[in-house]
Design an enzyme around this catalytic site. Structure first.
Site, mmCIF file in Angstrom:
data_model
loop_
_atom_site.group_PDB
_atom_site.id
_atom_site.type_symbol
_atom_site.label_atom_id
_atom_site.label_comp_id
_atom_site.label_asym_id
_atom_site.label_seq_id
_atom_site.Cartn_x
_atom_site.Cartn_y
_atom_site.Cartn_z
ATOM 1 N N HIS A 262 45.620 32.103 42.923
ATOM 2 C CA HIS A 262 46.646 33.079 42.395
ATOM 3 C C HIS A 262 47.682 32.146 42.037
ATOM 4 O O HIS A 262 48.020 31.268 42.734
ATOM 5 C CB HIS A 262 46.968 33.924 43.484
ATOM 6 N N ASP A 313 41.304 41.047 43.433
ATOM 7 C CA ASP A 313 40.191 41.452 42.575
ATOM 8 C C ASP A 313 38.870 41.005 43.305
ATOM 9 O O ASP A 313 38.021 41.872 42.950
ATOM 10 C CB ASP A 313 40.120 40.817 41.261
HETATM 11 C C1 LIG Z 1 45.110 33.511 38.947
HETATM 12 C C2 LIG Z 1 44.883 32.399 38.014
HETATM 13 C C3 LIG Z 1 45.070 32.600 36.455
HETATM 14 C C4 LIG Z 1 46.187 31.583 38.495
HETATM 15 O O1 LIG Z 1 46.399 30.656 37.334
HETATM 16 P P1 LIG Z 1 47.335 29.202 37.320
HETATM 17 O O2 LIG Z 1 48.225 29.435 38.449
HETATM 18 O O3 LIG Z 1 47.861 28.946 36.196
HETATM 19 O O4 LIG Z 1 46.375 28.128 37.924
HETATM 20 P P2 LIG Z 1 45.519 27.122 37.250
HETATM 21 O O5 LIG Z 1 44.634 28.106 36.155
HETATM 22 O O6 LIG Z 1 46.394 26.388 36.268
HETATM 23 O O7 LIG Z 1 44.660 26.371 38.095
HETATM 24 C C5 LIG Z 1 45.245 25.524 38.932
HETATM 25 C C6 LIG Z 1 43.889 24.665 39.265
HETATM 26 O O8 LIG Z 1 43.089 25.323 40.094
HETATM 27 C C7 LIG Z 1 41.880 25.363 39.705
HETATM 28 N N1 LIG Z 1 41.621 26.917 39.719
HETATM 29 C C8 LIG Z 1 42.428 27.973 39.800
HETATM 30 N N2 LIG Z 1 41.844 29.154 40.252
HETATM 31 C C9 LIG Z 1 40.482 28.949 39.889
HETATM 32 C C10 LIG Z 1 39.147 29.560 40.135
HETATM 33 N N3 LIG Z 1 39.305 30.933 40.084
HETATM 34 N N4 LIG Z 1 38.031 28.930 39.827
HETATM 35 C C11 LIG Z 1 37.842 27.680 39.953
HETATM 36 N N5 LIG Z 1 38.988 26.718 39.765
HETATM 37 C C12 LIG Z 1 40.355 27.291 39.763
HETATM 38 C C13 LIG Z 1 42.104 25.179 38.081
HETATM 39 O O9 LIG Z 1 40.762 24.971 37.628
HETATM 40 C C14 LIG Z 1 43.173 24.159 38.230
HETATM 41 O O10 LIG Z 1 42.318 22.941 38.687
HETATM 42 P P3 LIG Z 1 42.779 21.504 38.006
HETATM 43 O O11 LIG Z 1 44.229 21.234 38.444
HETATM 44 O O12 LIG Z 1 41.761 20.632 38.789
HETATM 45 O O13 LIG Z 1 42.532 21.553 36.623
HETATM 46 C C15 LIG Z 1 43.855 31.330 38.229
HETATM 47 O O14 LIG Z 1 43.746 31.126 39.594
HETATM 48 C C16 LIG Z 1 42.461 32.130 38.001
HETATM 49 O O15 LIG Z 1 42.085 31.865 36.564
HETATM 50 N N6 LIG Z 1 41.723 32.688 38.881
HETATM 51 C C17 LIG Z 1 40.659 33.541 38.236
HETATM 52 C C18 LIG Z 1 40.888 34.815 37.407
HETATM 53 C C19 LIG Z 1 41.337 35.854 38.342
HETATM 54 O O16 LIG Z 1 40.685 36.292 39.740
HETATM 55 N N7 LIG Z 1 42.430 36.361 38.284
HETATM 56 C C20 LIG Z 1 42.990 37.594 38.883
HETATM 57 C C21 LIG Z 1 44.401 36.944 39.646
HETATM 58 S S1 LIG Z 1 45.194 38.237 40.775
#
Ligand SMILES: CC(C)(COP(=O)(O)OP(=O)(O)OC[C@H]1O[C@@H](n2cnc3c(N)ncnc32)[C@H](O)[C@@H]1OP(=O)(O)O)[C@@H](O)C(=O)NCCC(=O)NCCS
Length: 376
Positions: A262, A313
């Site tokens: 998140h 979720d």
């Molecule tokens: C929610 C979300 C979009 C937040 O994104 P964000 O704050 O932009 O964080 P990032 O996508 O930049 O991720 C940061 C790091 O954590 C990792 N990470 C974050 N969520 C992850 C996940 N669900 N699975 C695997 N790795 C994850 C990323 O790969 C990244 O790693 P790195 O720094 O080694 O590249 C992200 O956690 C995600 O895509 N989750 C899955 C989708 C989801 O469940 N969304 C609903 C949110 S309520």
């Protein structure tokens, strides 16, 4: 003003508005609706009470709640033109496409669409809260070739939706589970879809455009679309003994695990334990414990390997699955519940509006000269 040299990618850390509607305390894992911790509200109030809370800043008394329920029930009927459009959608269209288009169509049929008085805006907000579930259920029935049913004014929001989807009134436990899911999904600070709704209304567009925007934003797998992704992932993994290898492979290939992580919560999402409890109870009743067992193992692995927690979720997917809800209605249900929050934010934005217009840091070339087209 000079353009910032380094933009905050994804607007990370940027405070985009002041709000009295909800607060997400990411460092301590708290979610507050208008002063009430979500743990205080969950199980004690219904979704309709939360709608009143988000729209008026206080919980309703009996009279106010009865009035709200009557108003919502009275607003449910869809214009025949919108029903016709819904029936014309391709049967294999994803429901999020269908409801996004249906909400836009509702704006065409509402002669008060561009009435910007606050009374009219409030009416449109409640109408959308009442009508989005109907549009969703009608699309679902019509794609199955089943007849659509008239809404039942004696039923609350959660029960009426389940009734229109299933064709029969839900048992009390199914209704209360769905109602709690609605409560937990109703609002969540400046999340992406709420932000997009506020951006749209801040141009003094209209309520329907703002909520259409929000639905389009919620649909993505990094936002509300993740709940569908979770069940697809669980089905792909198939069984508990395959979880460790599947997760290791996904992480090695930099694949995102849906329902995990998140932007704001650095500790457990406070909605997750409520949903996990419901998922545990429902899975046990269904005699299909493998989904919750697989989920728990994935959550454990992601916490130890990546220090990432489950989000809203993650367990809601198992809850909806256990309730017998088709996978592609998971995100629409999120949209149905979140319409209360989106509309509250739209009304709040309108009450003290300023165009939302950030800047960008231009990093492209400069000073180019036009080469005549024949020479390019
Ligand atoms: C929610 C979300 C979009 C937040 O994104 P964000 O704050 O932009 O964080 P990032 O996508 O930049 O991720 C940061 C790091 O954590 C990792 N990470 C974050 N969520 C992850 C996940 N669900 N699975 C695997 N790795 C994850 C990323 O790969 C990244 O790693 P790195 O720094 O080694 O590249 C992200 O956690 C995600 O895509 N989750 C899955 C989708 C989801 O469940 N969304 C609903 C949110 S309520």
């Amino acid at each position: 003003m000079t353009t910032p040299a380094t933009p905050a990618k994804g607007l990370d850390g940027i405070i985009a508005a002041s709000t009295r509607i909800s607060d997400v305390k990411g460092d301590i894992g708290e979610l507050i609706y208008c002063g009430y911790n979500i743990n205080e509200l969950a199980g004690k109030v219904t979704y309709e009470e939360v709608v009143h809370l988000l729209h008026h800043g206080h919980l309703p008394n009996h009279k106010q709640l009865a009035e709200l329920k009557t108003t919502l029930a009275g607003f449910r009927e869809l214009p025949q033109g919108v029903i016709n459009i819904i029936k014309e959608f391709p049967k294999n269209a994803p429901p999020m496409h269908a409801i996004r288009t249906a909400v836009s169509a509702l704006g065409c049929f509402d002669t008060t669409c561009d009435d910007d008085s606050m009374d009219a805006q409030r009416r449109k907000a409640l109408r959308l809260i009442a009508q989005i579930p109907i549009a969703t259920a009608y699309f679902h029935r019509s794609r199955q070739g089943k007849s659509i049913l008239p809404p039942d004014p004696s039923l609350g929001e959660a029960a009426n939706f389940l009734y229109l989807v299933d064709g029969e009134k839900p048992p009390a436990e199914k209704e209360s589970t769905m109602d709690l899911c609605y409560v937990l999904h109703a609002d969540h600070g400046m999340n992406a879809s709420t932000f997009s709704a506020r951006v749209t209304i801040a141009t003094l567009s209209d309520m329907y455009s703002a909520i259409t925007t929000a639905i389009g934003t919620l649909k993505g797998p990094l936002h509300g679309g993740a709940n569908e992704g979770v069940i697809k992932m669980l089905q792909e993994i198939g069984s508990l003994e395959h979880v460790d290898a599947w997760v290791a492979d996904a992480l090695a290939n930099k694949k995102k695990i849906m329902g995990i992580g998140h932007r704001i919560y650095k500790v457990l999402d406070p909605r997750a334990p409520h949903l996990k409890r419901m998922a545990q109870v429902l899975s046990a009743k269904l005699g299909e414990p493998k989904w919750i067992q697989m989920s728990e193992r994935i959550a454990e692995l992601m916490l130890t390997k990546k220090n990432l927690h489950a989000n809203v979720d993650f367990y809601s997917a198992t809850v909806y699955y256990s309730l017998g809800i088709p996978t592609d209605l998971f995100t629409p249900i999120f949209a149905i519940a979140r319409t209360s929050g989106w509309t509250a934010h739209v009304l709040e934005q309108l009450a003290d509006n300023r165009l939302i217009r950030p800047q960008s840091a231009y990093i492209g070339p400069v000073g180019l000269k036009v080469t005549p087209i024949e020479q390019r």
